[in-house]
Design a protein around this motif. Structure first.
Motif, PDB file in Angstrom:
ATOM      1  N   ASP A   9       0.761  -1.130  -0.040  1.00  0.00           N
ATOM      2  CA  ASP A   9       0.133   0.086   0.226  1.00  0.00           C
ATOM      3  C   ASP A   9       0.850   1.274  -0.085  1.00  0.00           C
ATOM      4  O   ASP A   9       2.203   1.000   0.049  1.00  0.00           O
ATOM      5  CB  ASP A   9      -0.953  -0.069   1.228  1.00  0.00           C
ATOM      6  CG  ASP A   9      -0.184   0.051   2.751  1.00  0.00           C
ATOM      7  OD1 ASP A   9       0.797   0.719   2.721  1.00  0.00           O
ATOM      8  OD2 ASP A   9      -0.758  -0.924   3.553  1.00  0.00           O
ATOM      9  N   ASP A  10       0.363   2.432   0.066  1.00  0.00           N
ATOM     10  CA  ASP A  10       1.291   3.593  -0.003  1.00  0.00           C
ATOM     11  C   ASP A  10       1.543   4.188   1.631  1.00  0.00           C
ATOM     12  O   ASP A  10       1.827   5.297   1.618  1.00  0.00           O
ATOM     13  CB  ASP A  10       0.310   4.846  -0.631  1.00  0.00           C
ATOM     14  CG  ASP A  10      -1.056   5.191   0.051  1.00  0.00           C
ATOM     15  OD1 ASP A  10      -1.368   4.593   1.069  1.00  0.00           O
ATOM     16  OD2 ASP A  10      -1.447   6.099  -0.489  1.00  0.00           O
ATOM     17  N   SER A  15       4.728   0.198   5.382  1.00  0.00           N
ATOM     18  CA  SER A  15       4.118  -0.851   4.534  1.00  0.00           C
ATOM     19  C   SER A  15       4.736  -2.233   4.774  1.00  0.00           C
ATOM     20  O   SER A  15       6.034  -2.205   5.072  1.00  0.00           O
ATOM     21  CB  SER A  15       3.946  -0.322   3.104  1.00  0.00           C
ATOM     22  OG  SER A  15       3.431  -1.161   2.597  1.00  0.00           O
ATOM     23  N   ARG A  25       1.384  -2.021  -6.790  1.00  0.00           N
ATOM     24  CA  ARG A  25       1.045  -0.939  -7.269  1.00  0.00           C
ATOM     25  C   ARG A  25       1.766   0.420  -6.783  1.00  0.00           C
ATOM     26  O   ARG A  25       1.772   1.460  -7.319  1.00  0.00           O
ATOM     27  CB  ARG A  25      -0.635  -0.625  -6.735  1.00  0.00           C
ATOM     28  CG  ARG A  25      -1.447  -1.687  -7.306  1.00  0.00           C
ATOM     29  CD  ARG A  25      -1.525  -1.654  -8.677  1.00  0.00           C
ATOM     30  NE  ARG A  25      -1.657  -0.503  -9.559  1.00  0.00           N
ATOM     31  CZ  ARG A  25      -0.910  -0.356 -10.526  1.00  0.00           C
ATOM     32  NH1 ARG A  25      -0.205  -1.274 -11.238  1.00  0.00           N
ATOM     33  NH2 ARG A  25      -0.953   0.904 -11.117  1.00  0.00           N
ATOM     34  N   TYR A  26       2.610   0.225  -5.665  1.00  0.00           N
ATOM     35  CA  TYR A  26       3.584   1.160  -5.102  1.00  0.00           C
ATOM     36  C   TYR A  26       4.864   0.863  -4.822  1.00  0.00           C
ATOM     37  O   TYR A  26       5.001  -0.521  -4.601  1.00  0.00           O
ATOM     38  CB  TYR A  26       2.838   1.673  -3.796  1.00  0.00           C
ATOM     39  CG  TYR A  26       1.384   2.336  -3.960  1.00  0.00           C
ATOM     40  CD1 TYR A  26       1.288   3.576  -4.369  1.00  0.00           C
ATOM     41  CD2 TYR A  26       0.494   1.463  -3.634  1.00  0.00           C
ATOM     42  CE1 TYR A  26       0.035   4.222  -4.399  1.00  0.00           C
ATOM     43  CE2 TYR A  26      -0.805   2.016  -3.720  1.00  0.00           C
ATOM     44  CZ  TYR A  26      -0.980   3.345  -3.740  1.00  0.00           C
ATOM     45  OH  TYR A  26      -2.313   3.777  -4.167  1.00  0.00           O
ATOM     46  N   VAL A  42       7.238   7.537  -1.767  1.00  0.00           N
ATOM     47  CA  VAL A  42       6.231   6.526  -2.208  1.00  0.00           C
ATOM     48  C   VAL A  42       5.844   6.987  -3.471  1.00  0.00           C
ATOM     49  O   VAL A  42       5.434   7.933  -3.685  1.00  0.00           O
ATOM     50  CB  VAL A  42       5.187   6.446  -1.334  1.00  0.00           C
ATOM     51  CG1 VAL A  42       4.124   5.430  -2.108  1.00  0.00           C
ATOM     52  CG2 VAL A  42       5.339   5.743   0.016  1.00  0.00           C
ATOM     53  N   GLN A  44       3.712   5.758  -7.164  1.00  0.00           N
ATOM     54  CA  GLN A  44       2.732   4.833  -7.608  1.00  0.00           C
ATOM     55  C   GLN A  44       3.055   4.188  -8.825  1.00  0.00           C
ATOM     56  O   GLN A  44       3.433   5.042  -9.800  1.00  0.00           O
ATOM     57  CB  GLN A  44       1.218   5.475  -7.830  1.00  0.00           C
ATOM     58  CG  GLN A  44       0.136   4.286  -8.053  1.00  0.00           C
ATOM     59  CD  GLN A  44      -1.126   5.044  -7.890  1.00  0.00           C
ATOM     60  OE1 GLN A  44      -1.403   6.051  -7.824  1.00  0.00           O
ATOM     61  NE2 GLN A  44      -2.393   4.055  -8.617  1.00  0.00           N
ATOM     62  N   GLU A  48      -1.146   0.271 -15.643  1.00  0.00           N
ATOM     63  CA  GLU A  48      -1.879  -0.788 -15.076  1.00  0.00           C
ATOM     64  C   GLU A  48      -1.173  -2.231 -15.486  1.00  0.00           C
ATOM     65  O   GLU A  48      -1.116  -3.057 -14.756  1.00  0.00           O
ATOM     66  CB  GLU A  48      -3.358  -0.955 -15.611  1.00  0.00           C
ATOM     67  CG  GLU A  48      -3.893   0.164 -14.699  1.00  0.00           C
ATOM     68  CD  GLU A  48      -4.202  -0.136 -13.401  1.00  0.00           C
ATOM     69  OE1 GLU A  48      -4.624  -1.009 -13.318  1.00  0.00           O
ATOM     70  OE2 GLU A  48      -4.392   0.776 -12.710  1.00  0.00           O
TER      71      GLU A  48
END
Length: 124
Positions: A9-10, A15, A25-26, A42, A44, A48
């Motif tokens: 996660d961010d 994390s 995703r991060y 951080v 992203q 995709e």
């Protein structure tokens, strides 16, 4: 040294390391100097879907000199090696704890990560 870590996660240093490098995703990019964290960021992942080499290029563009990850495919490792980026796999836990272990020389990495979870479906 600028270290890239795929995260769940961010939450940055708080994390957990994402088990699947290619599904993160991060990423947190951490500046580690003389065993101390001097800064972190951080970021992203900006796409995709990705093709081979996209994530290594993304990490290199953000100044990554080392990657700490749990599971990673052979192709990604080969891309990093060609770019001069060091890779350590089998790493898990909270990012801050992982970096502390790296700085102190006590980092524990699971040498059997390939045989766990669904990593058997990936080409390593």
């Amino acid at each position: 040294m600028r270290i890239a870590v795929p995260i769940k996660d961010d939450s940055g240093l708080e994390s957990e390391v994402c088990e699947h490098f290619g599904k993160a995703r991060y990423f947190v990019f951490v500046d580690l100097e003389d065993g101390e964290i001097k800064g972190s960021e951080v970021v992203q992942v900006p796409f995709e879907e990705h093709s081979p080499g996209d994530l290594p290029e993304f990490i290199k563009q953000h100044g990554g000199e080392m990657v700490l990850a749990y599971g990673m495919g052979r192709r990604a490792i080969a891309y990093f090696n060609a770019m001069g980026v060091q890779v350590i796999t089998g790493v898990s836990g909270k990012v801050r704890d992982v970096l502390e272990g790296l700085a102190k020389g006590t980092l524990k990495a699971d040498p059997d990560w390939r045989s766990k979870g669904d990593f058997g479906r990936h080409e390593f």
